[in-house]
Enzyme design. Structure first.
Site, PDB file in Angstrom:
ATOM      1  N   GLU A 127     -55.778  25.888 -14.502  1.00 21.06           N
ATOM      2  CA  GLU A 127     -55.220  26.012 -15.858  1.00 21.06           C
ATOM      3  C   GLU A 127     -56.213  26.654 -16.804  1.00 21.06           C
ATOM      4  OE1 GLU A 127     -55.265  23.422 -13.868  1.00 21.06           O
ATOM      5  OE2 GLU A 127     -53.630  22.014 -14.230  1.00 21.06           O
ATOM      6  N   CYS A 174     -55.563  17.930 -15.393  1.00 26.01           N
ATOM      7  CA  CYS A 174     -56.652  16.990 -15.715  1.00 26.01           C
ATOM      8  C   CYS A 174     -56.888  16.948 -17.222  1.00 26.01           C
ATOM      9  CB  CYS A 174     -57.922  17.392 -14.975  1.00 26.01           C
ATOM     10  SG  CYS A 174     -58.815  18.750 -15.748  1.00 26.01           S
ATOM     11  N   CYS A 186     -58.314  20.109 -18.862  1.00 23.96           N
ATOM     12  CA  CYS A 186     -57.331  21.188 -19.011  1.00 23.96           C
ATOM     13  C   CYS A 186     -56.346  20.864 -20.130  1.00 23.96           C
ATOM     14  CB  CYS A 186     -56.595  21.436 -17.696  1.00 23.96           C
ATOM     15  SG  CYS A 186     -57.677  22.200 -16.478  1.00 23.96           S
TER      16      CYS A 186
HETATM   17  N1  THU Z   1     -57.640  21.058 -10.199  1.00 29.00           N
HETATM   18  C1  THU Z   1     -57.034  22.031 -10.942  1.00 29.00           C
HETATM   19  O1  THU Z   1     -57.169  23.231 -10.683  1.00 29.00           O
HETATM   20  N2  THU Z   1     -56.264  21.628 -11.971  1.00 29.00           N
HETATM   21  C2  THU Z   1     -56.085  20.327 -12.361  1.00 29.00           C
HETATM   22  O2  THU Z   1     -55.499  20.091 -13.408  1.00 29.00           O
HETATM   23  C3  THU Z   1     -56.577  19.244 -11.505  1.00 29.00           C
HETATM   24  C4  THU Z   1     -57.515  19.640 -10.442  1.00 29.00           C
HETATM   25  C5  THU Z   1     -58.512  21.482  -9.105  1.00 29.00           C
HETATM   26  C6  THU Z   1     -59.965  21.217  -9.342  1.00 29.00           C
HETATM   27  C7  THU Z   1     -60.484  21.164  -7.913  1.00 29.00           C
HETATM   28  O3  THU Z   1     -60.766  22.497  -7.495  1.00 29.00           O
HETATM   29  C8  THU Z   1     -59.319  20.630  -7.107  1.00 29.00           C
HETATM   30  O4  THU Z   1     -58.169  20.790  -7.939  1.00 29.00           O
HETATM   31  C9  THU Z   1     -59.455  19.173  -6.720  1.00 29.00           C
HETATM   32  O5  THU Z   1     -59.742  18.378  -7.818  1.00 29.00           O
END
Ligand code: THU
Length: 162
Positions: free
Chosen positions: A75, A112, A115
């Protein structure tokens, strides 16, 4: 003492096939972006497609790093790319697809906290809501019509005013 509560509306679609043609296309681009993620450590790939107000679509995916905290979520890769290359162009919608590489995820992705904070800043700046669509590899899609609704009590530039 006073009591308060917080609630927000959201829609759940049985699958992406029930989305509007525009949002279906956006989600399909998020899915394509997901397949190009660099996630050798978690094996969890995330793709994001950002629809700008001028019709352009900017893609991002998670970029991991051997020094784990140096990586970045899909994101933020997408919205920072959009803001860096199309400054001042408002964001209309963001579609997200996230899945484990070996075991396809059917639960909609949950952005998360970092983000949520980053997306909220752009919504506050542009002063109109950003629609968020999120899904796993397949299955239900959740649609939220404002990213700020995912971050009650968000920290913002207001707190920095002297
Ligand atoms: N991840 C994302 O790209 N977006 C999120 O909102 C949650 C987590 C990614 C970070 C990491 O590369 C993988 O997912 C595992 O946490």
């Amino acid at each position: 003492m006073s009591s308060h509560s917080f609630a927000f509306p959201y829609e759940v679609f049985e699958s992406k096939d029930f989305l509007s043609p525009l949002f279906l296309s956006l989600m399909e681009q998020a899915i394509t972006a997901r397949s190009k993620a660099y996630a050798p450590y978690s094996n969890f790939q995330v793709g994001a497609a950002v629809l700008l107000d001028n019709g352009l679509i900017v893609l991002g995916n998670n970029q991991e790093n051997a020094a784990y905290p140096s990586g970045l979520c899909a994101e933020r890769v997408a919205v920072f790319h959009a803001a860096a290359n199309h400054p001042g162009v408002p964001i209309k919608a963001i579609a997200i697809s996230a899945s484990d590489i070996q075991t396809p995820t059917t639960t909609p992705a949950a952005p998360c906290g970092n983000c949520r904070q980053a997306m909220a800043e752009y919504e506050q700046k542009q002063q109109f809501p950003i629609t968020l669509l999120t899904m796993g590899a397949s299955g239900a899609v959740i649609q939220v019509d404002s990213v700020l609704s995912l971050l009650p009590f968000a920290f913002s530039s207001e707190f920095l005013k002297k």
